[in-house]
Design a protein around this motif. Structure first.
Motif, PDB file in Angstrom:
ATOM      1  N   ASP A  29     -89.194  27.576 -11.747  1.00 13.97           N
ATOM      2  CA  ASP A  29     -88.420  28.605 -12.361  1.00 13.97           C
ATOM      3  C   ASP A  29     -89.035  29.631 -13.553  1.00 13.97           C
ATOM      4  O   ASP A  29     -89.811  28.797 -14.039  1.00 13.97           O
ATOM      5  N   ARG A 370     -86.309  41.431  -3.255  1.00 16.78           N
ATOM      6  CA  ARG A 370     -85.070  40.393  -3.174  1.00 16.78           C
ATOM      7  C   ARG A 370     -85.113  40.111  -1.803  1.00 16.78           C
ATOM      8  O   ARG A 370     -84.666  38.915  -1.453  1.00 16.78           O
ATOM      9  N   SER A 373     -87.970  37.367  -1.684  1.00 15.16           N
ATOM     10  CA  SER A 373     -87.587  36.452  -2.102  1.00 15.16           C
ATOM     11  C   SER A 373     -86.354  35.378  -1.582  1.00 15.16           C
ATOM     12  O   SER A 373     -86.407  34.185  -1.341  1.00 15.16           O
ATOM     13  N   ASP A 374     -85.253  36.205  -0.969  1.00 12.74           N
ATOM     14  CA  ASP A 374     -84.042  35.365  -0.183  1.00 12.74           C
ATOM     15  C   ASP A 374     -84.767  34.690   1.186  1.00 12.74           C
ATOM     16  O   ASP A 374     -84.007  33.780   1.400  1.00 12.74           O
ATOM     17  N   HIS A 381     -89.751  36.332  -9.161  1.00 12.59           N
ATOM     18  CA  HIS A 381     -88.191  36.719  -9.158  1.00 12.59           C
ATOM     19  C   HIS A 381     -88.071  37.907  -9.504  1.00 12.59           C
ATOM     20  O   HIS A 381     -88.480  38.506 -10.760  1.00 12.59           O
ATOM     21  N   THR A 398     -89.883  42.155 -13.247  1.00 13.94           N
ATOM     22  CA  THR A 398     -89.967  40.959 -12.381  1.00 13.94           C
ATOM     23  C   THR A 398     -90.242  39.886 -13.193  1.00 13.94           C
ATOM     24  O   THR A 398     -90.600  40.003 -14.546  1.00 13.94           O
ATOM     25  N   GLU A 399     -90.272  38.629 -12.737  1.00 13.23           N
ATOM     26  CA  GLU A 399     -91.202  37.230 -13.435  1.00 13.23           C
ATOM     27  C   GLU A 399     -92.366  38.012 -13.592  1.00 13.23           C
ATOM     28  O   GLU A 399     -93.347  38.325 -12.789  1.00 13.23           O
TER      29      GLU A 399
END
Length: 576
Positions: A29, A370, A373-374, A381, A398-399
């Protein structure tokens, strides 16, 4: 050949592909980020980076309005006797101090008001702006010049004011005198040069005094030689200063289009000063994160946005980083011209529909990110969208992939190769295409591959577009390994037919420019190496496509270019 009719065989998916399909390809994460209370901007409050016209610009616009209203009043009432009387008395007073020596000085001082000097100034500005590819400034320069010249000429022809009488005119003159066309055009060109060629700050402030001095000297010369009335000169300067000042301040604000001479992509905006402060304030108000530093990051691999590394407060006294892509109206226009150019040159390679607003561009990229990512794909992220200036500037957050390296600089093993190929396989399964697979968009961290920059991604693309993604991925992976290894790993996830179609659809045009440069730098013809490994080849997929839309756009573009050239030539040859 017979191979084209054989039934396709789908190999068993690899472990990496199975993990992506099940969403089990987990990654760490992102670092924790300290959040503060978000603040909704009240109605009527300006945005973090508002568009504004300074007080001086408003005063000049007001003065130009006064001049235009005065012209209308004079035309309506035909009463100019008082103005003529005052102007004549002023010119008679100036004529009383004439001498041969002062006349020679005045003739030299008024050289900037001559037709030849103004034409030279026009050509020099166009040349400098074209050399430095400052196209927006150049467009405004030309449009404002044409507009002001025509407005001033129309006003002079409407008023039909003669040259000064009861005073000997010593210099050359042409046409009617109100407003002074040479002073109007000279003021327009000098102010346009000021805002398009001189960087903002101390140097521009100094140049403003220089421009004022040049206008004052030229005006004094024309009054001494009785070429114009005093009110002609005042009206000309007001119109000539107000129009370019308002145009450049509103259409090329320093925060968005800074004048600079260091090398760099025009897509990379300056994030210091007012814009940097606006980004920091907007991040706290809209996302609840406290930014302590905003710096450009990875500019070499980005040509369509301004990538940023944003340092933010984390838990306790620690700091973390997030990634931001700054989009502005200039990127939207570049995208439109880019897609128009591709349509004219190649037809429709894929979806070339331009975006209609910066907001839509950012919303689409955030949605695609998104969606990826999903679907379990290894992408950063998404953290949200930040509005800097409504409809003009937005920040996609974003990340930040801390510690990751571009795949062209990282160590690649079979596990990373499998991950890269599994990414393409998974995108095929969910009906997606990345459309920009190149080394800068593939990062490796601790043996894990990440796919970034989904700006060009397409939902439900053509099979051709998906095949190109596979070939580009295999070429990128082979840059750090070799073609046989990548081909052997690809056969574990793709059939021979799919690989053959990928390289039949891919050649120089469909490869990102960075990938082409790296292939040339290594001196390898990886495309030919993969073709040699195939058990058979498919005929190349045709790229050029002629449509009625392409023909119409080509004709319209040609006519527009011819009209523009004709207008410029006519303006250059017109006397003042």
């Amino acid at each position: 050949m017979a191979a084209t009719t054989r039934a396709p065989t789908t190999p068993a998916p690899s472990t990496a592909a199975q993990q992506l399909a099940r969403g089990q390809a987990r990654r760490p994460d992102p670092p924790p980020i300290q959040r503060v209370r978000r603040r909704r901007r009240p109605s009527g409050e300006p945005p973090p980076l508002p568009r504004h016209l300074n007080a001086s610009g408003k005063w000049w616009l007001a003065l130009s309005g006064v001049v235009l209203v005065s012209v209308l009043v004079v035309v309506a009432t035909r009463s100019v006797a008082f103005v003529d009387l005052v102007d004549t008395r002023v010119l008679q007073g100036i004529a009383g101090i004439r001498s041969p020596g002062l006349t020679q000085v005045a003739e030299v001082a008024g050289v900037l008001g001559t037709s030849r000097a103004i034409h030279v100034l026009w050509l020099l500005n166009i040349a400098v702006l074209a050399v430095f590819r400052r196209w927006r400034h150049l467009l405004i320069w030309v449009v404002v010049g044409i507009l002001v010249v025509n407005v001033a000429a129309t006003a002079a022809a409407t008023l039909q004011r003669p040259r000064p009488y009861e005073v000997e005119v010593l210099g050359p003159w042409l046409g009617y005198s109100m407003p002074s066309l040479p002073m109007t055009v000279l003021a327009t060109f000098l102010v346009s040069s000021l805002y398009s060629l001189v960087p903002a700050g101390r140097r521009r402030n100094t140049a403003k005094w220089l421009v004022g001095a040049l206008l004052l000297v030229t005006a004094a010369s024309r009054l001494y030689l009785a070429q114009d009335h005093p009110t002609d000169v005042v009206a000309g300067i007001v119109l000539g200063v107000a129009a370019p000042l308002a145009a450049f301040r509103m259409l090329t604000p320093n925060e968005v289009y800074p004048v600079r001479y260091r090398r760099g992509s025009p897509a990379h905006l300056d994030v210091t000063g007012a814009r940097g402060e606006a980004i920091t304030r907007a991040l706290q108000d809209q996302l609840g994160v406290v930014a302590t530093a905003v710096t450009p990051f990875g500019l070499a691999g980005s040509g369509g946005s301004t990538p940023l590394r944003i340092t933010v407060k984390a838990e306790g006294d620690e700091e973390s980083c997030i990634f931001g892509k700054l989009y502005a109206a200039t990127h939207l226009r570049s995208d439109r011209w880019f897609k128009l150019g591709r349509t004219l040159l190649y037809g429709r390679l894929e979806d070339e529909k331009p975006y209609h607003s910066v907001r839509r561009l950012v919303q689409y990229e955030d949605y695609v990110l998104r969606l990826l990512s999903d679907s379990g794909l290894p992408v950063p992220h998404p953290l949200g969208i930040v509005e800097i200036t409504p409809e003009r500037e937005y920040l996609l957050v974003t990340e930040f992939m801390q510690g990751a390296r571009e795949i062209g600089e990282a160590d690649i093993d079979e596990a990373v190769i499998d991950q890269g190929l599994a990414v393409v396989r998974r995108m095929w399964e969910i009906g997606m295409a990345h459309r920009d697979i190149k080394p800068a968009n593939l990062l490796v961290r601790d043996g894990t591959l990440f796919l970034i920059d989904s700006a060009f991604a397409e939902i439900r693309p053509s099979p051709w577009r998906q095949a190109v993604d596979l070939a580009n991925m295999m070429l990128v992976l082979a840059l750090r390994t070799d073609a046989p290894t990548v081909y052997a790993r690809a056969r574990l996830q793709f059939s021979d037919e799919e690989i053959a179609e990928a390289f039949a659809a891919t050649r120089g045009l469909t490869m990102p420019s960075q990938l082409r440069r790296m292939l040339r730098a290594q001196g390898k013809d990886l495309h030919a190496a993969f073709l040699d490994l195939l058990p058979y080849r498919l005929p190349p997929v045709r790229i050029q496509r002629w449509t009625w839309r392409r023909v119409g756009l080509s004709l319209v573009t040609l006519v527009a270019l011819l009209v523009t050239v004709g207008v410029v030539i006519n303006l250059l040859g017109s006397p003042l």
